[in-house]
Design an enzyme around this catalytic site. Structure first.
Site, mmCIF file in Angstrom:
data_model
loop_
_atom_site.group_PDB
_atom_site.id
_atom_site.type_symbol
_atom_site.label_atom_id
_atom_site.label_comp_id
_atom_site.label_asym_id
_atom_site.label_seq_id
_atom_site.Cartn_x
_atom_site.Cartn_y
_atom_site.Cartn_z
ATOM 1 N N CYS A 178 -0.164 -1.936 6.547
ATOM 2 C CA CYS A 178 -0.873 -0.749 6.045
ATOM 3 C C CYS A 178 -1.850 -0.226 7.094
ATOM 4 C CB CYS A 178 -1.602 -1.145 4.766
ATOM 5 S SG CYS A 178 -2.670 0.110 4.059
ATOM 6 N N HIS A 179 -2.237 1.036 6.956
ATOM 7 C CA HIS A 179 -3.202 1.651 7.879
ATOM 8 C C HIS A 179 -4.502 0.877 7.936
ATOM 9 C CE1 HIS A 179 -0.797 5.279 8.332
ATOM 10 N NE2 HIS A 179 -0.463 5.077 7.079
ATOM 11 N N THR A 180 -4.914 0.311 6.830
ATOM 12 C CA THR A 180 -6.195 -0.393 6.807
ATOM 13 C C THR A 180 -6.165 -1.601 7.737
ATOM 14 O OG1 THR A 180 -6.397 0.310 4.526
ATOM 15 C CG2 THR A 180 -7.919 -1.383 5.253
ATOM 16 N N HIS A 225 -2.983 -7.364 3.560
ATOM 17 C CA HIS A 225 -3.521 -7.281 2.190
ATOM 18 C C HIS A 225 -2.485 -6.762 1.201
ATOM 19 C CE1 HIS A 225 -4.048 -3.308 3.913
ATOM 20 N NE2 HIS A 225 -4.007 -2.838 2.676
ATOM 21 N N GLU A 226 -1.227 -6.591 1.650
ATOM 22 C CA GLU A 226 -0.207 -6.076 0.720
ATOM 23 C C GLU A 226 0.820 -7.164 0.465
ATOM 24 O OE1 GLU A 226 1.426 -2.318 1.939
ATOM 25 O OE2 GLU A 226 -0.517 -1.348 1.894
ATOM 26 N N CYS A 266 -12.157 -9.550 -12.549
ATOM 27 C CA CYS A 266 -12.690 -10.813 -13.101
ATOM 28 C C CYS A 266 -12.655 -10.814 -14.625
ATOM 29 C CB CYS A 266 -14.109 -11.068 -12.594
ATOM 30 S SG CYS A 266 -15.388 -10.063 -13.404
ATOM 31 N N CYS A 291 -17.273 -8.842 -15.562
ATOM 32 C CA CYS A 291 -18.431 -8.084 -15.061
ATOM 33 C C CYS A 291 -18.544 -6.756 -15.819
ATOM 34 C CB CYS A 291 -18.316 -7.862 -13.548
ATOM 35 S SG CYS A 291 -17.104 -6.601 -13.073
ATOM 36 N N CYS A 348 -15.618 -4.486 -15.080
ATOM 37 C CA CYS A 348 -14.345 -4.917 -15.672
ATOM 38 C C CYS A 348 -14.311 -4.647 -17.174
ATOM 39 C CB CYS A 348 -14.099 -6.396 -15.388
ATOM 40 S SG CYS A 348 -13.431 -6.713 -13.745
ATOM 41 N N CYS A 370 -14.372 -4.024 -9.692
ATOM 42 C CA CYS A 370 -14.913 -5.319 -10.113
ATOM 43 C C CYS A 370 -16.057 -5.727 -9.180
ATOM 44 C CB CYS A 370 -13.800 -6.369 -10.079
ATOM 45 S SG CYS A 370 -14.368 -8.036 -10.457
ATOM 46 N N ARG A 393 -17.496 -9.052 -4.483
ATOM 47 C CA ARG A 393 -17.499 -8.037 -3.425
ATOM 48 C C ARG A 393 -18.217 -8.485 -2.160
ATOM 49 N NH1 ARG A 393 -15.935 -2.976 -5.268
ATOM 50 N NH2 ARG A 393 -16.922 -1.697 -3.713
ATOM 51 N N CYS A 448 -0.993 -2.182 -2.782
ATOM 52 C CA CYS A 448 -1.963 -1.212 -2.222
ATOM 53 C C CYS A 448 -1.497 0.221 -2.466
ATOM 54 C CB CYS A 448 -2.182 -1.502 -0.734
ATOM 55 S SG CYS A 448 -3.315 -0.390 0.079
ATOM 56 N N ARG A 482 7.014 2.321 4.659
ATOM 57 C CA ARG A 482 6.378 1.014 4.808
ATOM 58 C C ARG A 482 7.310 0.053 5.530
ATOM 59 N NH1 ARG A 482 1.956 2.370 4.096
ATOM 60 N NH2 ARG A 482 0.332 1.382 2.872
HETATM 61 N N1 LIG Z 1 -8.100 4.992 -2.170
HETATM 62 C C1 LIG Z 1 -7.485 3.853 -1.891
HETATM 63 O O1 LIG Z 1 -7.690 2.838 -2.546
HETATM 64 C C2 LIG Z 1 -6.486 3.839 -0.784
HETATM 65 C C3 LIG Z 1 -5.500 2.839 -0.712
HETATM 66 C C4 LIG Z 1 -4.555 2.912 0.308
HETATM 67 C C5 LIG Z 1 -4.621 3.929 1.237
HETATM 68 N N2 LIG Z 1 -5.614 4.867 1.165
HETATM 69 C C6 LIG Z 1 -5.717 5.991 2.086
HETATM 70 O O2 LIG Z 1 -4.835 6.997 1.630
HETATM 71 C C7 LIG Z 1 -4.414 7.801 2.728
HETATM 72 C C8 LIG Z 1 -2.902 7.896 2.741
HETATM 73 O O3 LIG Z 1 -2.320 6.625 2.970
HETATM 74 P P1 LIG Z 1 -0.768 6.508 3.330
HETATM 75 O O4 LIG Z 1 -0.466 5.083 3.513
HETATM 76 O O5 LIG Z 1 0.023 7.279 2.345
HETATM 77 O O6 LIG Z 1 -0.805 7.269 4.754
HETATM 78 P P2 LIG Z 1 0.318 8.004 5.621
HETATM 79 O O7 LIG Z 1 -0.291 8.223 6.954
HETATM 80 O O8 LIG Z 1 1.615 7.287 5.516
HETATM 81 O O9 LIG Z 1 0.484 9.402 4.887
HETATM 82 C C9 LIG Z 1 -0.325 10.518 5.154
HETATM 83 C C10 LIG Z 1 0.568 11.749 5.134
HETATM 84 O O10 LIG Z 1 -0.257 12.917 5.269
HETATM 85 C C11 LIG Z 1 0.525 13.882 5.961
HETATM 86 N N3 LIG Z 1 -0.345 14.948 6.487
HETATM 87 C C12 LIG Z 1 -1.030 14.984 7.643
HETATM 88 N N4 LIG Z 1 -1.654 16.166 7.777
HETATM 89 C C13 LIG Z 1 -1.363 16.885 6.671
HETATM 90 C C14 LIG Z 1 -1.699 18.196 6.231
HETATM 91 N N5 LIG Z 1 -2.505 18.991 6.949
HETATM 92 N N6 LIG Z 1 -1.219 18.612 5.036
HETATM 93 C C15 LIG Z 1 -0.424 17.821 4.302
HETATM 94 N N7 LIG Z 1 -0.058 16.565 4.680
HETATM 95 C C16 LIG Z 1 -0.524 16.120 5.850
HETATM 96 C C17 LIG Z 1 1.216 13.074 7.039
HETATM 97 O O11 LIG Z 1 2.354 13.751 7.535
HETATM 98 C C18 LIG Z 1 1.589 11.801 6.283
HETATM 99 O O12 LIG Z 1 2.897 11.860 5.736
HETATM 100 C C19 LIG Z 1 -5.019 7.127 3.973
HETATM 101 O O13 LIG Z 1 -6.232 7.781 4.289
HETATM 102 C C20 LIG Z 1 -5.297 5.722 3.505
HETATM 103 O O14 LIG Z 1 -6.325 5.117 4.257
HETATM 104 C C21 LIG Z 1 -6.527 4.840 0.161
HETATM 105 ZN ZN LIG Z 2 -3.167 -1.043 2.214
HETATM 106 ZN ZN LIG Z 3 -15.132 -7.855 -12.620
#
Ligand SMILES: NC(=O)c1ccc[n+]([C@@H]2O[C@H](COP(=O)([O-])OP(=O)(O)OC[C@H]3O[C@@H](n4cnc5c(N)ncnc54)[C@H](O)[C@@H]3O)[C@@H](O)[C@H]2O)c1
Ligand SMILES: [Zn+2]
Ligand SMILES: [Zn+2]
Length: 369
Positions: free
Chosen positions: A40-42, A62-63, A92, A95, A98, A106, A110, A169, A362
């Site tokens: 994942c990106h993270t 983490h996935e 949990c 809390c 939760c 949760c 943390r 994730c 993925r």
């Molecule tokens: N909130 C959470 O809990 C959580 C969990 C996982 C990931 N994320 C975040 O969610 C986001 C997306 O994650 P992902 O794995 O799907 O990423 P990803 O990079 O696979 O997907 C992002 C998409 O956005 C597109 N994009 C870029 N510029 C754009 C534009 N101007 N208009 C429309 N689309 C555009 C890209 O082409 C790409 O397909 C990331 O910022 C990630 O960090 C958040």
């Molecule tokens: Zn992730």
């Molecule tokens: Zn909790």
């Protein structure tokens, strides 16, 4: 026990496959044998050094999805042989958060989790007697991991683990953003910005909630095609005119629900501006760069638009991840197109390269391969 793990030794350098020591699970902890883990990106964000709270050495990942091997004292909700998905966002069940339907954040562990420790403030990972810190409470780029019981979702044994891991994730984040955070209603018009794993999950979530129109916006034609497979009824190539195009598609009003899944603050703004006057809700899923802020003209809010943020889609992991997996097994969610590459643990850096090249949605480490 001795385990193979992909270790982040120095920021910006490739992960190193090493042998580490993993101690027995203590009270409230569980030993899990990983079967699969998404990349994942993270993980890359931390590996690159861009994450200000990152640390090294550590074992990223983490996935995860795997099988319970052993449990520590007092563990009652999982037993050896159970199939589990790992949760960086635990539940949990005790809390104040939760116990409240309004959030999944949760509070139980943390602080220690953010520092790289298990809840008792120590690590189970070590190398030559030196502790090695955990990552996101999961550290699943490894053959085995020890995790808190409250961070494991027990899923159906019928679910193939090399696909189930995407529920750990991104997929649950997108599904939950539509189902829990926005609570999309039947007949709604929705727009999803970004068609990565999170955005595709949001498209599927809107479909499961009975949305009538789902407009997917991305820069990649391949990803827009995948969005159609998840239920998008219309697609747009993103750009500076996207808001106007959405207004044109919706009689000048905008959409009932918009979702941002790009991590770009300019796109978050578009998501707010293309939400409908009167009641449109923009749900932000993306993680913006450090220090970036969201620029909104307040008139958009005065005239009835709202913004919500969503972490892990508001999903209470131990309760809801098994339910989402069951809906996949029932044929309601199509996971196979989301897993594009299966790699060995030793090829984890190749997984980062594939992600940066946007090759597939993925890449998954399959531990048997
Ligand atoms: N909130 C959470 O809990 C959580 C969990 C996982 C990931 N994320 C975040 O969610 C986001 C997306 O994650 P992902 O794995 O799907 O990423 P990803 O990079 O696979 O997907 C992002 C998409 O956005 C597109 N994009 C870029 N510029 C754009 C534009 N101007 N208009 C429309 N689309 C555009 C890209 O082409 C790409 O397909 C990331 O910022 C990630 O960090 C958040
Ligand atoms: Zn992730
Ligand atoms: Zn909790």
């Amino acid at each position: 026990m001795r385990i193979a793990a992909a270790v982040l030794e120095a920021f910006g350098a490739p992960l190193e496959l090493q042998e580490l020591d993993l101690a027995e699970p203590k009270s409230g902890e569980v030993l899990v044998r990983l079967a699969a883990c998404g990349i994942c990106h993270t993980d890359l964000y931390t590996a690159s050094g861009a994450d200000p709270s990152g640390y090294a050495p550590t074992v990223l990942g983490h996935e995860g999805a795997g099988v319970v091997e052993a449990v520590g004292d007092g563990v009652v909700s999982v037993a050896p042989g159970d199939h589990v998905v790992t949760l960086f966002s635990p539940q949990c069940r005790a809390c104040v958060h939760c116990l409240d339907d309004r959030t999944n954040l949760c509070l139980a562990i943390r602080e220690q989790q953010n520092l790289g420790f298990l809840p008792d403030g120590t690590t189970r990972l070590s190398r030559d007697g030196e502790p090695v810190r955990h990552f996101m409470g999961t550290s699943t780029f490894a053959e085995y991991t020890v995790m808190p019981e409250i961070a494991l979702a027990k899923i159906s044994p019928d679910a193939p683990l090399d696909e189930a891991c995407v529920f750990a994730c991104g997929l649950s984040t997108g599904l939950g953003a539509a189902m829990n955070t926005a609570k999309v209603h039947a007949g709604a018009t929705c727009v999803v910005f970004g068609a990565g794993l999170v955005g595709l999950g949001a498209v599927a979530g809107c479909r499961l909630q009975g949305a009538e129109r789902i407009v997917a916006v991305d820069l990649s034609a391949d990803r827009l095609e995948l969005a159609r497979g998840q239920g998008a009824t219309e697609t747009l190539v993103g750009g500076p005119d996207t808001v106007q195009q959405i207004l044109d598609l919706t009689g000048g009003f905008g959409a009932d629900f918009t979702f941002e899944a790009t991590g770009l603050v300019a796109v978050m703004r578009q998501a707010v501006e293309s939400a409908r006057m009167g009641w449109g809700l923009a749900t932000v899923c993306g993680v913006a760069g450090k220090g970036e802020t969201l620029d909104i003209v307040p008139r958009y809010l005065i005239t009835g638009r709202r913004i919500a943020g969503s972490s892990f889609g508001g999903v209470k992991g131990r309760d809801q991840v098994p339910q989402l997996v069951d809906r996949w097994l029932a044929g309601e969610i199509d996971v196979a197109p989301l897993v594009s590459h299966r790699l060995a643990l030793a090829d984890v850096n190749r997984g980062f390269e594939l992600m940066e090249a946007q090759d597939g949605i993925r890449s998954v480490i399959a531990f048997d391969s």
